[in-house]
Motif scaffolding. Structure first.
Motif, PDB file in Angstrom:
ATOM      1  N   PRO A  41       0.816  -1.213   0.000  1.00 26.26           N
ATOM      2  CA  PRO A  41       0.000   0.000   0.000  1.00 26.26           C
ATOM      3  C   PRO A  41       0.861   1.280   0.000  1.00 26.26           C
ATOM      4  CG  PRO A  41      -0.085  -1.082   2.156  1.00 26.26           C
ATOM      5  CD  PRO A  41       0.681  -1.985   1.238  1.00 26.26           C
ATOM      6  N   GLN A  42       2.141   1.137   0.259  1.00 26.04           N
ATOM      7  CA  GLN A  42       3.038   2.295   0.263  1.00 26.04           C
ATOM      8  C   GLN A  42       3.281   2.781  -1.171  1.00 26.04           C
ATOM      9  OE1 GLN A  42       4.170   3.835   2.987  1.00 26.04           O
ATOM     10  NE2 GLN A  42       3.220   2.344   4.345  1.00 26.04           N
ATOM     11  N   PRO A  43       3.424   4.096  -1.361  1.00 25.69           N
ATOM     12  CA  PRO A  43       3.650   4.638  -2.713  1.00 25.69           C
ATOM     13  C   PRO A  43       5.120   4.515  -3.136  1.00 25.69           C
ATOM     14  CG  PRO A  43       3.493   6.437  -1.139  1.00 25.69           C
ATOM     15  CD  PRO A  43       3.251   5.170  -0.371  1.00 25.69           C
ATOM     16  N   LEU A  44       5.549   3.276  -3.404  1.00 22.08           N
ATOM     17  CA  LEU A  44       6.927   3.058  -3.835  1.00 22.08           C
ATOM     18  C   LEU A  44       6.985   1.973  -4.894  1.00 22.08           C
ATOM     19  CD1 LEU A  44       8.096   0.221  -2.351  1.00 22.08           C
ATOM     20  CD2 LEU A  44       8.035   1.722  -0.383  1.00 22.08           C
ATOM     21  N   THR A  45       8.051   2.000  -5.698  1.00 18.64           N
ATOM     22  CA  THR A  45       8.258   1.012  -6.759  1.00 18.64           C
ATOM     23  C   THR A  45       9.738   0.630  -6.791  1.00 18.64           C
ATOM     24  OG1 THR A  45       8.618   2.760  -8.395  1.00 18.64           O
ATOM     25  CG2 THR A  45       6.365   1.885  -8.212  1.00 18.64           C
ATOM     26  N   GLU A 100       7.842  12.095  -0.867  1.00 12.02           N
ATOM     27  CA  GLU A 100       7.509  10.936  -0.026  1.00 12.02           C
ATOM     28  C   GLU A 100       8.724  10.103   0.373  1.00 12.02           C
ATOM     29  OE1 GLU A 100       4.487   9.876   1.075  1.00 12.02           O
ATOM     30  OE2 GLU A 100       3.382  11.513   0.154  1.00 12.02           O
ATOM     31  N   ALA A 101       9.807  10.193  -0.392  1.00 14.53           N
ATOM     32  CA  ALA A 101      10.930   9.261  -0.264  1.00 14.53           C
ATOM     33  C   ALA A 101      11.537   9.240   1.139  1.00 14.53           C
ATOM     34  CB  ALA A 101      12.002   9.569  -1.306  1.00 14.53           C
ATOM     35  N   ASP A 102      11.842  10.398   1.696  1.00 10.18           N
ATOM     36  CA  ASP A 102      12.487  10.436   3.015  1.00 10.18           C
ATOM     37  C   ASP A 102      11.582   9.860   4.092  1.00 10.18           C
ATOM     38  OD1 ASP A 102      14.775  11.536   1.935  1.00 10.18           O
ATOM     39  OD2 ASP A 102      14.329  13.584   2.587  1.00 10.18           O
ATOM     40  N   LYS A 103      10.315  10.192   4.033  1.00 11.72           N
ATOM     41  CA  LYS A 103       9.355   9.680   5.019  1.00 11.72           C
ATOM     42  C   LYS A 103       9.236   8.162   4.921  1.00 11.72           C
ATOM     43  CE  LYS A 103       4.430   9.886   5.980  1.00 11.72           C
ATOM     44  NZ  LYS A 103       3.163  10.350   5.460  1.00 11.72           N
ATOM     45  N   LEU A 104       9.156   7.638   3.699  1.00 10.27           N
ATOM     46  CA  LEU A 104       9.058   6.194   3.497  1.00 10.27           C
ATOM     47  C   LEU A 104      10.323   5.484   3.991  1.00 10.27           C
ATOM     48  CD1 LEU A 104       7.419   6.123  -0.037  1.00 10.27           C
ATOM     49  CD2 LEU A 104       6.387   5.303   2.093  1.00 10.27           C
ATOM     50  N   ALA A 105      11.486   6.036   3.659  1.00  6.97           N
ATOM     51  CA  ALA A 105      12.754   5.435   4.094  1.00  6.97           C
ATOM     52  C   ALA A 105      12.857   5.449   5.611  1.00  6.97           C
ATOM     53  CB  ALA A 105      13.935   6.176   3.467  1.00  6.97           C
ATOM     54  N   GLU A 106      12.467   6.546   6.229  1.00 11.13           N
ATOM     55  CA  GLU A 106      12.527   6.646   7.683  1.00 11.13           C
ATOM     56  C   GLU A 106      11.599   5.621   8.336  1.00 11.13           C
ATOM     57  OE1 GLU A 106      11.234   9.889  11.012  1.00 11.13           O
ATOM     58  OE2 GLU A 106      12.367  10.653   9.299  1.00 11.13           O
ATOM     59  N   GLY A 107      10.382   5.489   7.832  1.00 10.83           N
ATOM     60  CA  GLY A 107       9.430   4.536   8.386  1.00 10.83           C
ATOM     61  C   GLY A 107       9.883   3.101   8.201  1.00 10.83           C
ATOM     62  N   MET A 108      10.413   2.783   7.013  1.00  7.79           N
ATOM     63  CA  MET A 108      10.913   1.440   6.745  1.00  7.79           C
ATOM     64  C   MET A 108      12.078   1.122   7.682  1.00  7.79           C
ATOM     65  SD  MET A 108      12.208  -0.063   3.053  1.00  7.79           S
ATOM     66  CE  MET A 108      10.703   0.473   2.235  1.00  7.79           C
ATOM     67  N   GLY A 109      12.966   2.072   7.835  1.00  7.72           N
ATOM     68  CA  GLY A 109      14.133   1.856   8.685  1.00  7.72           C
ATOM     69  C   GLY A 109      13.768   1.687  10.149  1.00  7.72           C
ATOM     70  N   TRP A 167      20.365  -4.435   7.373  1.00 13.20           N
ATOM     71  CA  TRP A 167      19.201  -4.519   6.495  1.00 13.20           C
ATOM     72  C   TRP A 167      19.224  -3.267   5.630  1.00 13.20           C
ATOM     73  CZ3 TRP A 167      14.258  -6.558   9.303  1.00 13.20           C
ATOM     74  CH2 TRP A 167      13.381  -7.150   8.383  1.00 13.20           C
ATOM     75  N   THR A 168      19.285  -3.454   4.325  1.00 15.39           N
ATOM     76  CA  THR A 168      19.342  -2.328   3.396  1.00 15.39           C
ATOM     77  C   THR A 168      18.189  -2.434   2.405  1.00 15.39           C
ATOM     78  OG1 THR A 168      20.762  -3.534   1.850  1.00 15.39           O
ATOM     79  CG2 THR A 168      21.863  -2.196   3.530  1.00 15.39           C
ATOM     80  N   ALA A 169      17.794  -1.296   1.891  1.00 16.42           N
ATOM     81  CA  ALA A 169      16.769  -1.273   0.848  1.00 16.42           C
ATOM     82  C   ALA A 169      16.976  -0.066  -0.042  1.00 16.42           C
ATOM     83  CB  ALA A 169      15.369  -1.231   1.458  1.00 16.42           C
ATOM     84  N   SER A 170      16.548  -0.218  -1.273  1.00 15.58           N
ATOM     85  CA  SER A 170      16.485   0.906  -2.197  1.00 15.58           C
ATOM     86  C   SER A 170      15.138   0.820  -2.900  1.00 15.58           C
ATOM     87  CB  SER A 170      17.635   0.858  -3.209  1.00 15.58           C
ATOM     88  OG  SER A 170      17.556  -0.317  -3.988  1.00 15.58           O
ATOM     89  N   PHE A 171      14.608   1.975  -3.249  1.00 15.47           N
ATOM     90  CA  PHE A 171      13.308   2.013  -3.922  1.00 15.47           C
ATOM     91  C   PHE A 171      13.111   3.372  -4.563  1.00 15.47           C
ATOM     92  CE2 PHE A 171      12.730   3.237   0.496  1.00 15.47           C
ATOM     93  CZ  PHE A 171      12.001   4.416   0.413  1.00 15.47           C
ATOM     94  N   ASP A 172      12.172   3.428  -5.474  1.00 18.20           N
ATOM     95  CA  ASP A 172      11.777   4.688  -6.101  1.00 18.20           C
ATOM     96  C   ASP A 172      10.491   5.176  -5.454  1.00 18.20           C
ATOM     97  OD1 ASP A 172      13.892   4.638  -7.934  1.00 18.20           O
ATOM     98  OD2 ASP A 172      12.732   3.456  -9.374  1.00 18.20           O
ATOM     99  N   ALA A 173      10.417   6.475  -5.241  1.00 17.58           N
ATOM    100  CA  ALA A 173       9.219   7.105  -4.688  1.00 17.58           C
ATOM    101  C   ALA A 173       9.235   8.570  -5.093  1.00 17.58           C
ATOM    102  CB  ALA A 173       9.189   6.969  -3.167  1.00 17.58           C
ATOM    103  N   ALA A 174       8.087   9.205  -5.004  1.00 18.04           N
ATOM    104  CA  ALA A 174       8.012  10.633  -5.284  1.00 18.04           C
ATOM    105  C   ALA A 174       8.953  11.362  -4.317  1.00 18.04           C
ATOM    106  CB  ALA A 174       6.582  11.126  -5.112  1.00 18.04           C
ATOM    107  N   PRO A 175       9.644  12.379  -4.790  1.00 21.27           N
ATOM    108  CA  PRO A 175      10.619  13.080  -3.940  1.00 21.27           C
ATOM    109  C   PRO A 175      10.035  13.548  -2.600  1.00 21.27           C
ATOM    110  CG  PRO A 175      10.823  13.829  -6.203  1.00 21.27           C
ATOM    111  CD  PRO A 175       9.623  12.926  -6.155  1.00 21.27           C
TER     112      PRO A 175
END
Length: 147
Positions: free
Chosen positions: A84-88, A119-128, A109-117
């Motif tokens: 449901p997260q806005p990432l690809t 949203e990206a920091d918020k998504l990365a922070e939440g995932m981390g 644990w590492t991840a990379s993904f594409d997201a709208a600029p």
């Protein structure tokens, strides 16, 4: 592309930590945010390309594909197929390494993904914080006091 890396040291030998997390379908057995998981199409959880379909404590469902798995390297890599997260274009790797000083485990644990600029920091922070560090905290609690 957004990136997130979270690392931790777990006070247990790498073989014990790996034994707890190595099952690609076993997230609910050790991660507090995951409540149910199954591998689609009757495939084995160790088969590259298998897809796990799991439910989060929030009720959201996520589908992830196993990309790499190594008992020798204590490593699992996967990509998110549906969330449901806005990432690809998501790819993540969880790898354990032996810490000989005290027979502990270094976990990364590492991840990379594409997201709208925006949203990206918020998504990365939440995932981390919620997924990666949350999982490490659960492992630390599990192994606390065990020899």
């Amino acid at each position: 592309m957004a990136k997130v890396t979270i690392s931790s040291v777990i006070d247990a030998p790498v073989e014990k930590v790996w034994a707890r997390i190595r099952d690609f379908n076993g997230l609910p057995s050790w991660h507090p945010r995951m409540v149910e998981s199954h591998i689609e199409d009757g495939k084995d959880a160790g088969t590259i390309g298998c897809v796990r379909n799991f439910e989060l404590a929030s009720g959201a469902r996520i589908r992830e594909k196993l990309l790499d798995f190594s008992d020798d390297d204590f490593l699992v890599s996967y990509s998110i197929l549906e969330t449901p997260q806005p990432l690809t274009n998501h790819k993540a790797t969880l790898q354990l390494r032996r810490v000989t000083d005290g027979d502990r485990t270094y976990a990364e644990w590492t991840a990379s993904f594409d997201a709208a600029p925006e949203e990206a920091d918020k998504l990365a922070e939440g995932m981390g914080a919620n997924v990666f560090q949350g999982g490490f905290n659960a492992l630390k609690s599990h192994f606390a006091g065990q020899s």
